[in-house]
Design a protein around this motif. Structure first.
Motif, PDB file in Angstrom:
ATOM      1  N   TYR A 109     -27.384 -12.154  -4.379  1.00  0.00           N
ATOM      2  CA  TYR A 109     -28.038 -11.258  -5.342  1.00  0.00           C
ATOM      3  C   TYR A 109     -28.679 -10.046  -4.670  1.00  0.00           C
ATOM      4  O   TYR A 109     -28.772  -8.982  -5.277  1.00  0.00           O
ATOM      5  CB  TYR A 109     -29.026 -12.033  -6.212  1.00  0.00           C
ATOM      6  CG  TYR A 109     -28.284 -12.930  -7.175  1.00  0.00           C
ATOM      7  CD1 TYR A 109     -27.609 -12.392  -8.269  1.00  0.00           C
ATOM      8  CD2 TYR A 109     -28.197 -14.300  -6.959  1.00  0.00           C
ATOM      9  CE1 TYR A 109     -26.888 -13.193  -9.135  1.00  0.00           C
ATOM     10  CE2 TYR A 109     -27.477 -15.111  -7.824  1.00  0.00           C
ATOM     11  CZ  TYR A 109     -26.824 -14.554  -8.904  1.00  0.00           C
ATOM     12  OH  TYR A 109     -26.099 -15.347  -9.760  1.00  0.00           O
ATOM     13  N   ARG A 112     -25.818  -7.651  -4.481  1.00  0.00           N
ATOM     14  CA  ARG A 112     -25.602  -6.999  -5.779  1.00  0.00           C
ATOM     15  C   ARG A 112     -26.654  -5.923  -6.039  1.00  0.00           C
ATOM     16  O   ARG A 112     -26.340  -4.840  -6.520  1.00  0.00           O
ATOM     17  CB  ARG A 112     -25.657  -8.029  -6.917  1.00  0.00           C
ATOM     18  CG  ARG A 112     -24.370  -8.755  -7.154  1.00  0.00           C
ATOM     19  CD  ARG A 112     -24.503  -9.612  -8.400  1.00  0.00           C
ATOM     20  NE  ARG A 112     -23.222 -10.185  -8.774  1.00  0.00           N
ATOM     21  CZ  ARG A 112     -23.087 -11.048  -9.763  1.00  0.00           C
ATOM     22  NH1 ARG A 112     -24.133 -11.441 -10.467  1.00  0.00           N
ATOM     23  NH2 ARG A 112     -21.889 -11.528 -10.056  1.00  0.00           N
ATOM     24  N   HIS A 113     -27.891  -6.254  -5.734  1.00  0.00           N
ATOM     25  CA  HIS A 113     -28.990  -5.316  -5.966  1.00  0.00           C
ATOM     26  C   HIS A 113     -28.881  -4.088  -5.053  1.00  0.00           C
ATOM     27  O   HIS A 113     -29.062  -2.959  -5.503  1.00  0.00           O
ATOM     28  CB  HIS A 113     -30.327  -6.030  -5.754  1.00  0.00           C
ATOM     29  CG  HIS A 113     -31.513  -5.154  -5.928  1.00  0.00           C
ATOM     30  ND1 HIS A 113     -31.936  -4.703  -7.161  1.00  0.00           N
ATOM     31  CD2 HIS A 113     -32.367  -4.630  -5.029  1.00  0.00           C
ATOM     32  CE1 HIS A 113     -32.996  -3.940  -7.004  1.00  0.00           C
ATOM     33  NE2 HIS A 113     -33.288  -3.879  -5.717  1.00  0.00           N
ATOM     34  N   GLN A 116     -25.901  -1.752  -6.110  1.00  0.00           N
ATOM     35  CA  GLN A 116     -26.109  -1.160  -7.442  1.00  0.00           C
ATOM     36  C   GLN A 116     -24.803  -0.739  -8.107  1.00  0.00           C
ATOM     37  O   GLN A 116     -24.749   0.261  -8.819  1.00  0.00           O
ATOM     38  CB  GLN A 116     -27.089   0.012  -7.361  1.00  0.00           C
ATOM     39  CG  GLN A 116     -28.446  -0.413  -6.896  1.00  0.00           C
ATOM     40  CD  GLN A 116     -29.453   0.718  -6.878  1.00  0.00           C
ATOM     41  OE1 GLN A 116     -29.200   1.815  -7.348  1.00  0.00           O
ATOM     42  NE2 GLN A 116     -30.617   0.442  -6.320  1.00  0.00           N
ATOM     43  N   LYS A 117     -23.745  -1.512  -7.868  1.00  0.00           N
ATOM     44  CA  LYS A 117     -22.448  -1.239  -8.499  1.00  0.00           C
ATOM     45  C   LYS A 117     -22.247  -2.221  -9.648  1.00  0.00           C
ATOM     46  O   LYS A 117     -22.324  -3.439  -9.449  1.00  0.00           O
ATOM     47  CB  LYS A 117     -21.309  -1.377  -7.484  1.00  0.00           C
ATOM     48  CG  LYS A 117     -21.263  -0.248  -6.481  1.00  0.00           C
ATOM     49  CD  LYS A 117     -20.011  -0.373  -5.630  1.00  0.00           C
ATOM     50  CE  LYS A 117     -19.920   0.815  -4.689  1.00  0.00           C
ATOM     51  NZ  LYS A 117     -18.729   0.719  -3.840  1.00  0.00           N
ATOM     52  N   GLU A 118     -21.991  -1.691 -10.803  1.00  0.00           N
ATOM     53  CA  GLU A 118     -21.777  -2.505 -11.995  1.00  0.00           C
ATOM     54  C   GLU A 118     -20.644  -3.508 -11.799  1.00  0.00           C
ATOM     55  O   GLU A 118     -20.701  -4.636 -12.285  1.00  0.00           O
ATOM     56  CB  GLU A 118     -21.506  -1.609 -13.200  1.00  0.00           C
ATOM     57  CG  GLU A 118     -21.386  -2.355 -14.510  1.00  0.00           C
ATOM     58  CD  GLU A 118     -22.657  -3.118 -14.897  1.00  0.00           C
ATOM     59  OE1 GLU A 118     -22.521  -4.184 -15.519  1.00  0.00           O
ATOM     60  OE2 GLU A 118     -23.772  -2.662 -14.567  1.00  0.00           O
ATOM     61  N   LYS A 119     -19.612  -3.097 -11.096  1.00  0.00           N
ATOM     62  CA  LYS A 119     -18.450  -3.957 -10.877  1.00  0.00           C
ATOM     63  C   LYS A 119     -18.847  -5.306 -10.271  1.00  0.00           C
ATOM     64  O   LYS A 119     -18.358  -6.361 -10.681  1.00  0.00           O
ATOM     65  CB  LYS A 119     -17.429  -3.242  -9.970  1.00  0.00           C
ATOM     66  CG  LYS A 119     -16.198  -4.052  -9.646  1.00  0.00           C
ATOM     67  CD  LYS A 119     -15.323  -4.254 -10.863  1.00  0.00           C
ATOM     68  CE  LYS A 119     -14.028  -4.933 -10.479  1.00  0.00           C
ATOM     69  NZ  LYS A 119     -13.177  -5.181 -11.611  1.00  0.00           N
ATOM     70  N   TYR A 120     -19.755  -5.291  -9.287  1.00  0.00           N
ATOM     71  CA  TYR A 120     -20.169  -6.543  -8.636  1.00  0.00           C
ATOM     72  C   TYR A 120     -20.952  -7.449  -9.584  1.00  0.00           C
ATOM     73  O   TYR A 120     -20.971  -8.658  -9.415  1.00  0.00           O
ATOM     74  CB  TYR A 120     -20.986  -6.257  -7.385  1.00  0.00           C
ATOM     75  CG  TYR A 120     -20.181  -5.597  -6.290  1.00  0.00           C
ATOM     76  CD1 TYR A 120     -18.937  -6.088  -5.899  1.00  0.00           C
ATOM     77  CD2 TYR A 120     -20.658  -4.455  -5.653  1.00  0.00           C
ATOM     78  CE1 TYR A 120     -18.195  -5.474  -4.903  1.00  0.00           C
ATOM     79  CE2 TYR A 120     -19.925  -3.837  -4.647  1.00  0.00           C
ATOM     80  CZ  TYR A 120     -18.698  -4.351  -4.284  1.00  0.00           C
ATOM     81  OH  TYR A 120     -17.971  -3.744  -3.296  1.00  0.00           O
ATOM     82  N   SER A 121     -21.590  -6.880 -10.582  1.00  0.00           N
ATOM     83  CA  SER A 121     -22.316  -7.683 -11.570  1.00  0.00           C
ATOM     84  C   SER A 121     -21.369  -8.330 -12.567  1.00  0.00           C
ATOM     85  O   SER A 121     -21.737  -9.284 -13.242  1.00  0.00           O
ATOM     86  CB  SER A 121     -23.327  -6.812 -12.306  1.00  0.00           C
ATOM     87  OG  SER A 121     -24.312  -6.360 -11.417  1.00  0.00           O
ATOM     88  N   GLN A 122     -20.158  -7.810 -12.668  1.00  0.00           N
ATOM     89  CA  GLN A 122     -19.177  -8.345 -13.620  1.00  0.00           C
ATOM     90  C   GLN A 122     -18.333  -9.462 -13.010  1.00  0.00           C
ATOM     91  O   GLN A 122     -17.757 -10.269 -13.740  1.00  0.00           O
ATOM     92  CB  GLN A 122     -18.263  -7.213 -14.100  1.00  0.00           C
ATOM     93  CG  GLN A 122     -18.997  -6.157 -14.888  1.00  0.00           C
ATOM     94  CD  GLN A 122     -18.149  -4.916 -15.121  1.00  0.00           C
ATOM     95  OE1 GLN A 122     -17.013  -4.818 -14.672  1.00  0.00           O
ATOM     96  NE2 GLN A 122     -18.728  -3.956 -15.821  1.00  0.00           N
TER      97      GLN A 122
END
Length: 194
Positions: A109, A112-113, A116-122
């Motif tokens: 995490y 991910r933080h 700050q790429k949206e792709k990694y949160s998906q």
């Protein structure tokens, strides 16, 4: 015997370690007659008491931090401390498991933080976390250990998520703060005594 040597022996006696045990860092403080040794002793003794955590909780929380820090002397001491304060073997094992699980979560995490790429949160995490669903130590306390470990490991996203969960569960800010205080003192002691 110097005052520094005497204080070191007192600290080591407290954790049931050989009073002659010396780490390179402890030797530096002893040889330099460092006043910090008195602070270290008082800080460590303050771990063992809390207005907001039971002795059992202190033992388990401290054990989870000691496992996270891979500190064998502290693991041994806090395992015994937790057992002496009515922690079951399952609860002791869960404190160690929490440290392991949070090590992976904090790295993941934090990545991910940081990016700050949206792709990694998906993309699914694919990290198994069943132990969080029905912890033997209870949901609130498992969250508290998770928060403390996350604070030590420097995962801002995890700290915020666990703190938010704890507040929603009814934990007080004082209880949360004391858990992190204890985690910080275990970590600092572990830099000198291991």
């Amino acid at each position: 015997m110097s005052e520094s040597t005497e204080v070191i022996r007192e600290i080591l006696n407290t954790i049931h370690a050989d009073p002659e045990h010396r780490t390179p860092a402890l030797l530096l403080l002893e040889q330099g007659e460092s006043r910090y040794l008195r602070d270290l002793k008082l800080n460590f003794s303050s771990i063992l008491n809390s207005e907001y955590l039971s002795q059992k909780e202190i033992g388990l929380l401290a054990l989870s931090i000691a496992v996270n820090e891979r500190n064998d002397l502290m693991i041994s001491f806090f395992k015994k401390f937790a057992a002496e304060h009515e922690s079951s073997q399952e609860e002791i094992a869960e404190a160690a498991a929490c440290a392991s699980l949070l090590a992976s979560n904090n790295v993941f995490y934090r990545f991910r933080h940081f990016t700050q790429k949206e792709k990694y949160s998906q993309i699914p995490a694919r990290i198994r976390m069943q132990i969080m669903m029905k912890p033997v130590t209870g949901k609130e306390f498992f969250e508290l250990m998770s928060l403390a470990i996350s604070a030590v490991n420097g995962c801002e996203m995890c700290v915020n998520a666990h703190e938010d969960s704890l507040i929603k569960m009814g934990a007080t800010e004082e209880r949360i703060f004391d858990a992190v205080r204890i985690a910080s003192l275990i970590t600092s002691t572990g830099k000198i005594i291991f």
